[in-house]
Design a protein around this motif. Structure first.
Motif, short mmCIF file in Angstrom:
data_model
loop_
_atom_site.label_atom_id
_atom_site.label_comp_id
_atom_site.label_asym_id
_atom_site.label_seq_id
_atom_site.Cartn_x
_atom_site.Cartn_y
_atom_site.Cartn_z
N TYR A 81 1.04 -0.96 0.18
CA TYR A 81 -0.14 0.01 0.08
C TYR A 81 0.96 1.32 0.04
CZ TYR A 81 -2.81 3.95 1.73
OH TYR A 81 -3.48 4.95 1.71
N PHE A 82 2.03 1.36 0.84
CA PHE A 82 2.71 2.49 1.05
C PHE A 82 3.61 2.81 -0.30
CE2 PHE A 82 1.47 2.50 5.56
CZ PHE A 82 1.24 3.99 5.67
N ILE A 83 4.14 1.68 -0.92
CA ILE A 83 4.62 1.87 -2.19
C ILE A 83 3.79 2.36 -3.11
CG2 ILE A 83 5.75 0.60 -4.06
CD1 ILE A 83 7.83 0.96 -1.75
N ALA A 84 2.76 1.92 -3.35
CA ALA A 84 1.64 2.59 -4.26
C ALA A 84 1.30 3.81 -3.83
CB ALA A 84 0.36 1.40 -4.37
N LEU A 85 1.24 4.03 -2.66
CA LEU A 85 0.80 5.42 -2.21
C LEU A 85 2.23 6.37 -2.80
CD1 LEU A 85 -0.93 7.61 -0.77
CD2 LEU A 85 0.25 6.74 1.15
N ASP A 86 3.13 5.93 -2.26
CA ASP A 86 4.45 6.82 -2.44
C ASP A 86 4.49 7.21 -3.92
OD1 ASP A 86 6.81 8.20 -1.05
OD2 ASP A 86 7.74 6.66 -2.64
N LEU A 87 4.43 6.30 -4.80
CA LEU A 87 4.50 6.37 -6.24
C LEU A 87 3.42 7.29 -6.94
CD1 LEU A 87 5.87 2.91 -7.02
CD2 LEU A 87 7.28 4.88 -7.14
N GLY A 88 2.33 7.18 -6.24
CA GLY A 88 1.08 8.07 -6.80
C GLY A 88 1.24 9.29 -6.27
N LEU A 89 1.99 9.99 -5.37
CA LEU A 89 1.90 11.13 -4.90
C LEU A 89 2.14 12.21 -6.13
CD1 LEU A 89 3.93 10.79 -1.84
CD2 LEU A 89 1.54 11.13 -1.71
N ARG A 90 1.32 13.40 -5.89
CA ARG A 90 1.32 14.48 -7.06
C ARG A 90 1.79 15.86 -6.11
NH1 ARG A 90 2.78 10.90 -9.41
NH2 ARG A 90 1.84 10.17 -11.42
N GLN A 91 2.53 16.76 -6.87
CA GLN A 91 2.62 17.98 -6.35
C GLN A 91 1.55 18.93 -6.97
OE1 GLN A 91 6.72 18.73 -7.13
NE2 GLN A 91 7.38 17.76 -5.37
N ARG A 92 1.22 20.05 -6.29
CA ARG A 92 0.45 20.91 -6.86
C ARG A 92 0.76 22.28 -6.03
NH1 ARG A 92 -2.97 22.56 -2.89
NH2 ARG A 92 -3.68 21.14 -1.24
N SER A 93 0.46 23.45 -6.70
CA SER A 93 0.57 24.81 -5.83
C SER A 93 -0.24 24.71 -4.59
CB SER A 93 0.40 25.79 -6.75
OG SER A 93 -1.02 25.87 -7.31
N HIS B 43 -12.22 4.85 -0.61
CA HIS B 43 -12.31 3.32 -0.27
C HIS B 43 -13.37 3.34 0.84
CE1 HIS B 43 -11.05 -0.59 0.58
NE2 HIS B 43 -11.04 -0.30 1.95
N GLY B 44 -14.32 2.24 0.96
CA GLY B 44 -15.17 2.26 2.01
C GLY B 44 -16.29 3.24 2.16
N GLY B 45 -16.56 3.89 0.94
CA GLY B 45 -17.49 4.95 0.92
C GLY B 45 -17.08 6.25 1.61
N GLY B 46 -15.98 6.57 1.70
CA GLY B 46 -15.41 7.97 2.08
C GLY B 46 -14.08 8.33 1.16
N PHE B 47 -13.59 9.30 1.34
CA PHE B 47 -12.60 9.89 0.41
C PHE B 47 -11.43 10.26 1.75
CE2 PHE B 47 -15.87 10.82 -1.98
CZ PHE B 47 -15.74 10.56 -3.24
N TYR B 48 -10.25 10.08 1.04
CA TYR B 48 -9.02 10.10 1.96
C TYR B 48 -8.03 11.13 1.26
CZ TYR B 48 -10.72 6.00 4.30
OH TYR B 48 -11.51 5.09 5.06
N HIS B 49 -7.49 12.13 1.98
CA HIS B 49 -6.58 13.17 1.69
C HIS B 49 -5.31 13.07 2.29
CE1 HIS B 49 -5.49 17.52 0.87
NE2 HIS B 49 -4.96 16.66 -0.11
N ILE B 50 -4.26 12.59 1.46
CA ILE B 50 -3.12 12.27 2.32
C ILE B 50 -1.90 13.06 1.68
CG2 ILE B 50 -1.55 10.32 2.60
CD1 ILE B 50 -3.90 8.36 1.72
N GLN B 51 -1.07 13.56 2.62
CA GLN B 51 0.09 14.25 2.17
C GLN B 51 1.32 13.82 2.67
OE1 GLN B 51 -0.99 18.15 3.96
NE2 GLN B 51 -1.80 18.77 1.80
N LYS B 52 2.36 13.77 1.96
CA LYS B 52 3.78 13.39 2.38
C LYS B 52 4.76 14.44 2.56
CE LYS B 52 7.74 10.14 1.25
NZ LYS B 52 8.04 9.23 0.55
N TYR B 53 5.45 14.50 3.84
CA TYR B 53 6.47 15.28 3.86
C TYR B 53 7.71 14.62 3.70
CZ TYR B 53 3.41 18.47 6.03
OH TYR B 53 2.18 19.43 5.86
N LEU B 54 8.54 14.87 2.87
CA LEU B 54 9.62 14.26 2.41
C LEU B 54 10.81 14.08 3.62
CD1 LEU B 54 10.93 12.73 -0.13
CD2 LEU B 54 12.00 14.71 -0.78
#
Length: 405
Positions: A32-44, A58-69
């Motif tokens: 899961y975390f490898i897929a998440l890491d590779l799918g990260l996108r940057q925006r302003s 997933h599971g009827g809800g939305f998840y907003h995930i941010q990664k700090y390098l």
């Protein structure tokens, strides 16, 4: 003694079940975390220090995930660590290794035609090889070679090929594959225990102390995590292989194991590329399939390559075969001391897996299993404890192939 044997069998089952449960948890979170890491996108407009973000449903809800390098500006109130899945997987796997292969060393670990050693010596070799594997791997990663991901991976693959061959020179084929899996899994779990988690703790400690964390700790942890990602699928194959004698019980078993690592890399490359939205490399599946066909061929390679005579195949049914009397004598002499209603082998109280080979009908009913496990491969008898000869194995092959024509 009877009660202890029943207890030990259930203990083995419990350890195996626990190992599967914890492995699912570890592999699931890792993938899961490898897929998440590779799918990260940057925006302003992202928070300061944020490397990328991902929206998931997933599971009827939305998840907003941010990664700090490196790390966020402040330590969050609640931090979830992913480490116990790895530790529990390794501990349960080692327990299973001890219950099955160490306690049953004479039957499952030692093949005296390969290396004639006592059970304590075989166990020490096992422990030393597993521990030494981590030391060699860690030194390579910390050497100048570690700065080149490609160069490091090639050298590490050479180490794995050597170990694939080396284990077949020490143990039974079944134990060789299991140890190669344990060797690799130990590297993976030690990466988590000795590198990834400690590095993350250093970052957390810096945040708490108000210091700016050093980015090198995250970089090192990411490299080890990447290695774990590519090693996962081969380890799964090796752990399952003890159910398939054509994988571990043939002369070219170490080549088969070596090719499995390449197949695992190809499959992970496909998924990682797709997760990163960098294309859809279908060629990896074709290459993996071709390599698997090569593996299938190697498991029953033409005997001209092994130095053994080819056998002919003529006949109709198993019990009507002219070879059946000789086959019956072979099975009765080499197999039925365990595979019988009342096994005569010390410590065996029930026919393994309920397979009885003490009557003509039973032998005929299990012709395919006899062919695969004692004819085409050397999986049975375990460690060749009853000294089945090459001529007897050839007889089993001839009998089966003739009857199937």
């Amino acid at each position: 003694m009877y009660d202890f044997a029943v207890f030990w069998d259930w203990l083995s089952f419990a350890a195996r079940w626990l190992h599967v449960i914890t492995a699912i948890a570890w592999i699931g979170s890792s993938f899961y975390f490898i897929a998440l890491d590779l799918g990260l996108r940057q925006r302003s407009g992202m928070p300061e220090g944020a490397h990328g973000e991902e929206w998931q449903v997933h599971g009827g809800g939305f998840y907003h995930i941010q990664k700090y390098l490196v790390a966020p500006a402040q330590m969050p109130e609640h931090l979830t660590w992913f480490k116990w899945e790895s530790y529990a997987t390794w501990l349960s796997g080692f327990a299973l290794l001890a219950i099955v292969y160490y306690a049953g060393a004479d039957l499952y670990l030692i093949d005296r035609n390969v290396l004639d050693v006592s059970a304590p010596v075989a166990i020490l070799i096992s422990l030393a090889s597993i521990g030494l594997g981590w030391v060699i791997y860690d030194l390579l990663c910390k050497s100048p070679l570690g700065r080149s991901d490609t160069g490091l991976m090639l050298v590490l693959y050479a180490v794995l090929v050597f170990m694939s061959w080396g284990y077949t020179q020490l143990f039974t084929g079944r134990a060789a594959f299991l140890h190669l899996g344990a060797f690799t899994a130990t590297i993976m779990s030690a990466n988590v225990f000795l590198i990834i988690i400690p590095n993350q703790k250093i970052v957390v400690a810096d945040l708490i102390a108000g210091r700016k964390p050093d980015a090198k700790y995250g970089k090192i942890a990411k490299q080890r995590s990447l290695h774990n990602n590519y090693l996962t699928l081969p380890v799964i194959f090796l752990m399952l292989s003890n159910h398939y004698p054509l994988a571990f019980g043939t002369q070219f078993n170490w080549v088969i194991a070596s090719l499995i690592f390449i197949i695992g890399v190809l499959i992970r490359h496909y998924f990682n590329t797709v997760y990163a939205r960098k294309g859809n490399p279908h060629w990896t599946w074709l290459a993996a399939t071709l390599l698997f066909i090569v593996i299938m061929w190697l498991s029953t390679v033409p005997r001209a390559l092994t130095g053994e005579d080819k056998v002919s195949a003529v006949g109709e049914t198993f019990m009507a075969s002219t070879h059946f009397p000789a086959v019956r004598d072979t099975v009765m002499g080499r197999c039925s001391m365990c595979h019988a209603a009342e096994p005569g082998w010390d410590g065996i109280h029930f026919a393994p897996k309920g397979v009885r080979l003490d009557t003509d009908e039973a032998i005929a009913d299990h012709a395919r299993e006899i062919y695969l496990q004692a004819g085409r491969s050397h999986a049975m008898p375990p460690g060749n404890v009853s000294s089945m000869t090459a001529a007897e194995r050839a007889l089993l092959v001839t009998w089966f192939e003739e009857a199937r024509k």
